[in-house]
Design a protein around this motif. Structure first.
Motif, mmCIF file in Angstrom:
data_model
loop_
_atom_site.group_PDB
_atom_site.id
_atom_site.type_symbol
_atom_site.label_atom_id
_atom_site.label_comp_id
_atom_site.label_asym_id
_atom_site.label_seq_id
_atom_site.Cartn_x
_atom_site.Cartn_y
_atom_site.Cartn_z
ATOM 1 N N HIS A 86 0.810 -1.219 0.000
ATOM 2 C CA HIS A 86 0.000 0.000 0.000
ATOM 3 C C HIS A 86 0.839 1.263 0.000
ATOM 4 C CE1 HIS A 86 0.306 0.825 4.415
ATOM 5 N NE2 HIS A 86 0.336 -0.483 4.537
ATOM 6 N N ASP A 119 6.481 0.520 6.561
ATOM 7 C CA ASP A 119 5.043 0.286 6.339
ATOM 8 C C ASP A 119 4.463 1.372 5.447
ATOM 9 O OD1 ASP A 119 2.384 -0.390 6.531
ATOM 10 O OD2 ASP A 119 2.164 0.197 8.625
ATOM 11 N N ASP A 120 4.404 1.232 4.124
ATOM 12 C CA ASP A 120 4.666 -0.002 3.406
ATOM 13 C C ASP A 120 5.308 0.357 2.063
ATOM 14 O OD1 ASP A 120 4.417 -2.842 2.967
ATOM 15 O OD2 ASP A 120 2.568 -2.521 1.892
ATOM 16 N N GLU A 153 -5.149 1.623 2.720
ATOM 17 C CA GLU A 153 -5.052 0.454 3.599
ATOM 18 C C GLU A 153 -5.203 0.853 5.058
ATOM 19 O OE1 GLU A 153 -3.344 -2.640 6.185
ATOM 20 O OE2 GLU A 153 -2.689 -0.583 6.008
ATOM 21 N N GLU A 154 -4.594 1.991 5.406
ATOM 22 C CA GLU A 154 -4.579 2.399 6.816
ATOM 23 C C GLU A 154 -5.962 2.846 7.306
ATOM 24 O OE1 GLU A 154 -2.191 1.659 8.596
ATOM 25 O OE2 GLU A 154 -0.332 1.716 7.453
ATOM 26 N N GLU A 181 1.955 -7.522 3.170
ATOM 27 C CA GLU A 181 2.711 -7.173 4.375
ATOM 28 C C GLU A 181 2.187 -7.964 5.575
ATOM 29 O OE1 GLU A 181 1.763 -3.220 5.769
ATOM 30 O OE2 GLU A 181 -0.331 -3.465 5.242
HETATM 31 ZN ZN LIG Z 1 0.787 -1.443 6.360
#
Ligand SMILES: [Zn+2]
Length: 452
Positions: A86, A119-120, A153-154, A181
């Motif tokens: 992501h 990340d990421d 994603e977050e 991940e």
């Molecule tokens: Zn992540």
């Protein structure tokens, strides 16, 4: 054997700088999408297209918002793999505590610094670096590979991953491997294990937040009557906290323990050998530390508590949020039922709020697990390998039905201080780890060209 500085791989300046520039794009995901800075995502897109011309020439690209779904056509029918990463990052809490500003993208002799370094974005960039190199070398996958880089994603991936997964489903895609991940190689984190251990995770826990609320008439606090809304809510929260879900061994945890005990010294190795017969004792030991407790139960965390406006006014409403991470075998409905059962109070209303996600269907590691383990050992010699479950939620849950094997893993070696940097302060990736990550993906593409 552990990796030593003299044998550590590294990346050249240009490669480090390409990652650093990606980190300078402030692609923060916000709870309110209206607050997203679109220009920063566009800046990242431009950067990717400039850095990886062969990828953008040879792969088909479809965008969903700022999410990017690449299709790398294989020579034969079928889909071998879906690789996820992501582009978005979490916000920064207190910028003043960072050694370098979080979005400066500073490169020094050892690290590339910045929010997203682990990340990421390092995974987005490493996959593309490897694909670009493979294309330059004339490598072509036997079967099709998809690369799917989400932009939210977050904040749970509803706009990005969900739409990309839907598109793959519409196309009837069924891949052998889904890789995202999650697990890494940790050093000095697992008790009693003295070599770095790669945890290739094979699924994730579910997620639910339950809102407990109490409404009352209100009035003057000089004549409160029985329990106030705050008092009743406090009792409910306390009951939930005091009645945790039972400890339980799942197939994945049992597999993880049987793999990891080989790397342990005595007496732990022998003790874990009895894991089946001595399950209750093992469960009790695992429950002693929060990190290991999370592997053997659905966890309960009261996180928010609101109620009342003034010391001398009876509250009309009080509410609390309790966050649950659900072990495979339990369910979101089961969490609600559990809350009703232990709170035992009709005056407390109990409902789900926000994102919910069921735990992954129980799976044990398949053949691709062993292939990834082999690749991890090639880029990080001397490690042990085990399985596990992602304690949080990743985009891969949206794709779970699209692949036979799902793995969450990146071959970077982190200690517990490094783990705290993820979503924390001073996030950074070492050049050595970034080199491992790129090499791992290159070798993966080589395997996919030869089909294992
Ligand atoms: Zn992540």
């Amino acid at each position: 054997m552990t990796a030593t500085a003299s044998t550590d791989p590294t990346v050249d300046e240009a490669t480090a700088e390409r990652l650093a520039e990606a980190l300078r794009c402030v692609t923060i995901s916000r709870e309110d999408p209206a607050e997203t800075d679109e220009t920063q995502f566009l800046r990242l897109a431009t950067h990717l297209e400039r850095c990886f011309p062969l990828v953008h020439e040879h792969l088909e690209l479809e965008t969903f918002g700022h999410s990017r779904l690449y299709r790398w056509a294989g020579a034969e029918d079928g889909v071998a793999a879906i690789l996820l990463a992501h582009q978005d990052v979490v916000p920064v809490d207190d910028e003043r505590r960072w050694t370098h500003p979080p979005f400066a993208g500073v490169v020094d002799s050892e690290f590339v610094w910045g929010r997203g370094a682990i990340d990421d974005k390092s995974r987005v960039m490493a996959i593309l670096e490897a694909a670009e190199a493979a294309l330059a070398a004339g490598v072509r996958p036997r079967r099709t590979i998809y690369l799917a880089f989400g932009h939210d994603e977050e904040v749970f991936g509803d706009d990005g991953a969900v739409r990309m997964a839907r598109r793959l489903r519409e196309r009837g895609v069924r891949a052998e491997l889904l890789l995202d991940e999650g697990g890494v190689i940790t050093q000095g984190v697992a008790d009693g294990v003295h070599i770095p251990v790669a945890t290739i995770m094979v699924g994730e826990k579910g997620y639910a937040t339950v809102r407990l609320s109490v409404s009352a008439v209100g009035g003057h606090s000089s004549m409160p009557g029985g329990r106030t809304a705050v008092g009743r809510l406090a009792r409910a929260v306390s009951r939930v906290q005091e009645h945790p879900f039972p400890l339980r061994m799942t197939p994945v945890t049992a597999d993880m323990l049987s793999r990891i005990r080989v790397f342990m010294s005595e007496p732990r190795r022998t003790a874990l050998g009895f894991a089946k017969v001595a399950a209750p004792a093992i469960l009790r030991v695992l429950a002693l530390r929060p990190q290991t407790e999370a592997m053997v139960r659905t966890t309960t965390a009261p996180t928010v508590f609101h109620g009342g406006v003034k010391a001398n006014v009876l509250p009309q409403r009080a509410e609390a949020l309790v966050n649950f991470r659900i072990l495979p075998g339990d369910s979101v409905d089961g969490v609600l039922a559990h809350c009703r059962r232990v709170i035992k109070d009709r005056e407390v209303s109990i409902e789900l709020v926000g994102m919910t996600s069921e735990p992954s269907p129980p799976r044990t590691p398949g053949p691709w697990f062993e292939t990834l383990a082999e690749l991890a050992r090639e880029v990080a010699p001397g490690i042990g390998v085990t399985s596990g479950l992602v304690p949080g939620a990743t985009d891969s849950r949206h794709y779970d039905d699209l692949a036979a094997t799902r793995c969450n893993f990146a071959p970077i070696i982190l200690d517990s201080a490094d783990l705290d940097r993820i979503h924390g302060t001073d996030e950074r990736i070492s050049r050595a780890n970034y080199a491992r990550l790129i090499e791992f993906n290159r070798r993966l593409f080589d395997r996919l060209a030869r089909e294992r």
